[in-house]
Design a protein around this motif. Structure first.
Motif, PDB file in Angstrom:
ATOM      1  N   GLU A  58      75.113  20.624  16.176  1.00  0.00           N
ATOM      2  CA  GLU A  58      73.831  19.908  16.261  1.00  0.00           C
ATOM      3  C   GLU A  58      73.799  18.716  15.313  1.00  0.00           C
ATOM      4  N   LYS A  59      72.949  17.766  15.658  1.00  0.00           N
ATOM      5  CA  LYS A  59      72.867  16.502  14.907  1.00  0.00           C
ATOM      6  C   LYS A  59      72.176  16.728  13.560  1.00  0.00           C
ATOM      7  N   PRO A  60      72.800  16.318  12.470  1.00  0.00           N
ATOM      8  CA  PRO A  60      72.152  16.483  11.168  1.00  0.00           C
ATOM      9  C   PRO A  60      70.826  15.719  11.091  1.00  0.00           C
ATOM     10  N   THR A  61      69.882  16.300  10.399  1.00  0.00           N
ATOM     11  CA  THR A  61      68.603  15.652  10.099  1.00  0.00           C
ATOM     12  C   THR A  61      68.876  14.464   9.175  1.00  0.00           C
ATOM     13  N   SER A  62      68.053  13.428   9.247  1.00  0.00           N
ATOM     14  CA  SER A  62      68.299  12.219   8.455  1.00  0.00           C
ATOM     15  C   SER A  62      68.382  12.540   6.954  1.00  0.00           C
ATOM     16  N   TYR A  63      69.198  11.791   6.251  1.00  0.00           N
ATOM     17  CA  TYR A  63      69.337  11.936   4.793  1.00  0.00           C
ATOM     18  C   TYR A  63      67.968  11.825   4.127  1.00  0.00           C
ATOM     19  N   ASP A  64      67.174  10.917   4.640  1.00  0.00           N
ATOM     20  CA  ASP A  64      65.845  10.682   4.093  1.00  0.00           C
ATOM     21  C   ASP A  64      64.972  11.937   4.164  1.00  0.00           C
ATOM     22  N   ALA A  65      64.966  12.583   5.319  1.00  0.00           N
ATOM     23  CA  ALA A  65      64.134  13.793   5.463  1.00  0.00           C
ATOM     24  C   ALA A  65      64.697  14.922   4.598  1.00  0.00           C
ATOM     25  N   VAL A  66      66.022  15.053   4.572  1.00  0.00           N
ATOM     26  CA  VAL A  66      66.640  16.145   3.805  1.00  0.00           C
ATOM     27  C   VAL A  66      66.351  16.007   2.308  1.00  0.00           C
ATOM     28  N   THR A  67      66.228  14.782   1.841  1.00  0.00           N
ATOM     29  CA  THR A  67      66.089  14.565   0.390  1.00  0.00           C
ATOM     30  C   THR A  67      64.684  14.156  -0.049  1.00  0.00           C
ATOM     31  N   LYS A  68      63.767  14.041   0.895  1.00  0.00           N
ATOM     32  CA  LYS A  68      62.398  13.655   0.507  1.00  0.00           C
ATOM     33  C   LYS A  68      61.337  14.640   0.979  1.00  0.00           C
ATOM     34  N   TYR A  69      61.744  15.678   1.679  1.00  0.00           N
ATOM     35  CA  TYR A  69      60.806  16.705   2.153  1.00  0.00           C
ATOM     36  C   TYR A  69      61.352  18.028   1.656  1.00  0.00           C
ATOM     37  N   ASN A  70      60.928  18.414   0.459  1.00  0.00           N
ATOM     38  CA  ASN A  70      61.571  19.548  -0.221  1.00  0.00           C
ATOM     39  C   ASN A  70      60.578  20.594  -0.697  1.00  0.00           C
ATOM     40  N   ASN A  71      61.072  21.807  -0.845  1.00  0.00           N
ATOM     41  CA  ASN A  71      60.368  22.852  -1.576  1.00  0.00           C
ATOM     42  C   ASN A  71      61.163  23.143  -2.842  1.00  0.00           C
ATOM     43  N   PHE A  72      60.552  22.865  -3.990  1.00  0.00           N
ATOM     44  CA  PHE A  72      61.160  23.150  -5.296  1.00  0.00           C
ATOM     45  C   PHE A  72      59.967  23.212  -6.249  1.00  0.00           C
ATOM     46  N   TYR A  73      59.326  24.399  -6.244  1.00  0.00           N
ATOM     47  CA  TYR A  73      58.010  24.535  -6.871  1.00  0.00           C
ATOM     48  C   TYR A  73      57.999  24.240  -8.367  1.00  0.00           C
ATOM     49  N   GLU A  74      59.157  24.367  -9.018  1.00  0.00           N
ATOM     50  CA  GLU A  74      59.225  24.003 -10.433  1.00  0.00           C
ATOM     51  C   GLU A  74      58.865  22.527 -10.617  1.00  0.00           C
ATOM     52  N   PHE A  75      59.074  21.730  -9.565  1.00  0.00           N
ATOM     53  CA  PHE A  75      58.816  20.289  -9.641  1.00  0.00           C
ATOM     54  C   PHE A  75      57.600  19.893  -8.818  1.00  0.00           C
ATOM     55  N   GLY A  76      56.723  20.860  -8.524  1.00  0.00           N
ATOM     56  CA  GLY A  76      55.496  20.564  -7.783  1.00  0.00           C
ATOM     57  C   GLY A  76      55.534  21.192  -6.407  1.00  0.00           C
ATOM     58  N   THR A  77      54.364  21.504  -5.882  1.00  0.00           N
ATOM     59  CA  THR A  77      54.299  22.210  -4.602  1.00  0.00           C
ATOM     60  C   THR A  77      54.200  21.253  -3.413  1.00  0.00           C
ATOM     61  N   GLY A  78      53.996  19.971  -3.665  1.00  0.00           N
ATOM     62  CA  GLY A  78      53.966  18.985  -2.574  1.00  0.00           C
ATOM     63  C   GLY A  78      55.380  18.718  -2.082  1.00  0.00           C
ATOM     64  N   LYS A  79      55.524  18.522  -0.783  1.00  0.00           N
ATOM     65  CA  LYS A  79      56.866  18.309  -0.216  1.00  0.00           C
ATOM     66  C   LYS A  79      57.524  17.033  -0.752  1.00  0.00           C
ATOM     67  N   ASP A  80      56.703  16.035  -1.061  1.00  0.00           N
ATOM     68  CA  ASP A  80      57.262  14.762  -1.528  1.00  0.00           C
ATOM     69  C   ASP A  80      57.414  14.735  -3.051  1.00  0.00           C
ATOM     70  N   GLN A  81      56.917  15.764  -3.736  1.00  0.00           N
ATOM     71  CA  GLN A  81      56.923  15.736  -5.208  1.00  0.00           C
ATOM     72  C   GLN A  81      58.301  15.887  -5.847  1.00  0.00           C
ATOM     73  N   PRO A  82      59.132  16.880  -5.429  1.00  0.00           N
ATOM     74  CA  PRO A  82      60.416  17.050  -6.132  1.00  0.00           C
ATOM     75  C   PRO A  82      61.272  15.780  -6.176  1.00  0.00           C
ATOM     76  N   ALA A  83      61.279  15.011  -5.100  1.00  0.00           N
ATOM     77  CA  ALA A  83      62.093  13.787  -5.098  1.00  0.00           C
ATOM     78  C   ALA A  83      61.666  12.837  -6.209  1.00  0.00           C
ATOM     79  N   GLU A  84      60.390  12.897  -6.585  1.00  0.00           N
ATOM     80  CA  GLU A  84      59.880  12.034  -7.659  1.00  0.00           C
ATOM     81  C   GLU A  84      60.057  12.692  -9.019  1.00  0.00           C
ATOM     82  N   THR A  85      59.554  13.932  -9.144  1.00  0.00           N
ATOM     83  CA  THR A  85      59.437  14.528 -10.480  1.00  0.00           C
ATOM     84  C   THR A  85      60.741  15.155 -10.980  1.00  0.00           C
ATOM     85  N   ALA A  86      61.744  15.307 -10.103  1.00  0.00           N
ATOM     86  CA  ALA A  86      63.027  15.867 -10.550  1.00  0.00           C
ATOM     87  C   ALA A  86      64.042  14.765 -10.902  1.00  0.00           C
TER      88      ALA A  86
END
Ligand SMILES: Nc1nc2c(c(=O)[nH]1)N[C@H]1C(S)=C(S)[C@@H](COP(=O)(O)O)O[C@H]1N2
Ligand SMILES: [Mo]
Length: 307
Positions: A58-86
Motif C-alpha cells: 500500500e501507498k505510504p501516507t505523506s511524510y507531512d501527515a506522518v510527522t505532523k499528526y501525532n499522539n505523544f501525550y507527554e508533549f500535549g494531547t493535540g495532534k499537532d502539538q508534538p511536532a511543535e513542543t518536542a
C-alpha cells in the motif's frame, strides 16, 4: 544487501550548532562502527537499508501527515502539538536499560542498539483506536534480535517497556491525563513475533522527535498506543505488566489491544477506519490485516474478554 558509503566529512560543522554537531557526529560514528547503514551528509539519512519482504504494497501516507499528526501525550494531547513542543527534546546521549528475568541484563547506548541487527525498511499499516490509520515506512529491526541478546530466563513471560519522562522537558505532560512515565507491555511470544519492530527511523531518516526518537516500538496488528515511544527501559517479567492506557481506563483499554473490527471500544466503533489523506472510510481488518502472521498467538482465547 547492505551497502556502506564512505565516511563523510563534516564541512557543515561551521553552520551547525556545536551541541547538535557533536551529537550528530557521535551518531554517525556509531553507524560507521556498526558497518550497517550510513546517513548521508545532507541530514540524518540512513542508506543501505534492506527492504523487508514484510512490507505492505500500500501507498505510504505523506511524510507531512506522518510527522505532523501525532499522539505523544507527554508533549500535549493535540495532534499537532508534538511536532511543535518536542522540537528541542534531547535524545542524545541515549541509553536503554534491559533488566528483569534475563541471563544478560545490560545498559545499551544507541550506538550499541544500532549494531544489534541490520536495519530494514518495513512499510506497515498503523491504526489508532480513535479510528484513523496510516501507512508508515519505518526503519528498524526485529525486537526479537534484542531479546535474544538479553537471553530471557524460563520465568520470563512478558516484556514491559517504559518511555523517557522528564516534566522539565515535557511541561505539557501535566495536561496528559494518563500516568507517566508511559508504560506498555507485550507477551513474550508477541514480542518475539517477526513483525514486532524496534523502529529507529521513518521515511529513510532518523525518527523525528514527535514520532518517538530515538527508538520506539511498532506492533502493526495492535492499536497504535501499543507503539510506545522514546523507550528507556525494557524489563522481562513473569507477570503481566501494567500499561498506561489500561491504568487510565481499564474498561476502555485492555492489555492485548489487538485491532479487531468485531470488538468495539466503548466510545468508538472499530469496524471502519479513515486512512489519512482519503475521504471514504474503509473496513478495518482483523489484526489490521496481519492475521496470517499473528492469529495463532491467540488461538483458544476469547478476544472479547482479552481485548
Ligand atoms: N510515550 C508515548 N508513546 C506513545 C503515545 C504517547 O502518548 N506516549 N501515544 C501512542 C498512540 S495512542 C499512538 S496512535 C502512537 C502514535 O504514533 P505516531 O505519532 O508516530 O503516529 O504512539 C503511541 N505511543
Ligand atoms: Mo492511538
Amino acid at each position: 544487501m547492505i551497502t556502506t558509503t564512505s565516511r563523510p566529512d563534516f564541512l557543515h560543522s561551521e553552520v551547525t550548532p556545536k551541541a547538535h554537531y557533536l551529537n550528530r557526529r557521535r551518531f554517525l560514528g556509531g553507524l560507521a562502527a556498526a558497518g550497517l547503514a550510513f546517513p548521508s551528509l545532507a541530514g540524518t539519512k540512513f542508506t543501505g537499508v534492506v527492504k523487508s519482504p514484510l512490507s505492505t504494497a500500500e501507498k505510504p501516507t505523506s511524510y507531512d501527515a506522518v510527522t505532523k499528526y501525532n499522539n505523544f501525550y507527554e508533549f500535549g494531547t493535540g495532534k499537532d502539538q508534538p511536532a511543535e513542543t518536542a522540537q528541542n527534546f534531547q535524545t542524545s546521549p541515549w541509553t536503554v536499560v534491559i533488566e528483569g528475568e534475563v541471563a544478560k541484563p545490560r545498559i545499551l547506548d544507541l550506538d550499541a542498539i544500532l549494531k544489534i541487527a541490520p536495519l530494514e525498511e518495513r512499510i506497515y499499516r498503523h491504526r489508532c483506536v480513535e479510528g484513523w490509520s496510516m501507512v508508515v515506512p519505518w526503519i528498524g529491526f526485529p525486537l526479537s534480535a534484542l531479546i535474544k541478546l538479553a537471553a530471557p530466563s524460563a520465568s520470563a513471560k512478558y516484556v514491559a517497556f517504559q518511555s523517557y519522562y522528564d516534566i522539565r522537558q515535557m511541561p505539557q505532560a501535566r495536561y496528559g491525563g494518563i500516568p507517566f512515565p508511559y508504560v506498555e507491555g507485550l507477551r513474550l511470544d508477541e514480542a518475539m513475533n517477526p513483525l514486532t519492530l524496534l523502529a529507529v527511523g521513518l521515511y529513510g531518516e532518523t525518527l523525528p522527535n514527535q514520532n518517538g526518537a530515538p527508538l520506539r516500538l511498532v506492533v502493526p496488528w495492535k492499536y497504535g498506543f501499543k507503539g510506545i515511544k522514546s523507550i528507556v527501559k525494557i524489563r522481562f517479567t513473569a507477570k503481566q505488566p501494567p500499561t498506561s492506557w489500561s491504568m487510565a481506563n481499564a474498561r476502555e483499554y485492555g492489555f492485548y489491544s489487538n485491532v479487531n473490527p468485531r470488538v468495539d471500544h466503548p466510545r468508538w466503533s472499530q469496524a471502519k477506519e479513515r486512512r489519512m489523506g482519503e475521504f471514504f472510510k474503509r473496513d478495518t481488518l482483523l489484526f489490521n490485516g496481519y492475521a496470517d502472521q499473528v492469529a495463532a498467538l491467540y488461538s483458544g482465547m476469547d478476544l472479547r474478554k482479552d481485548y
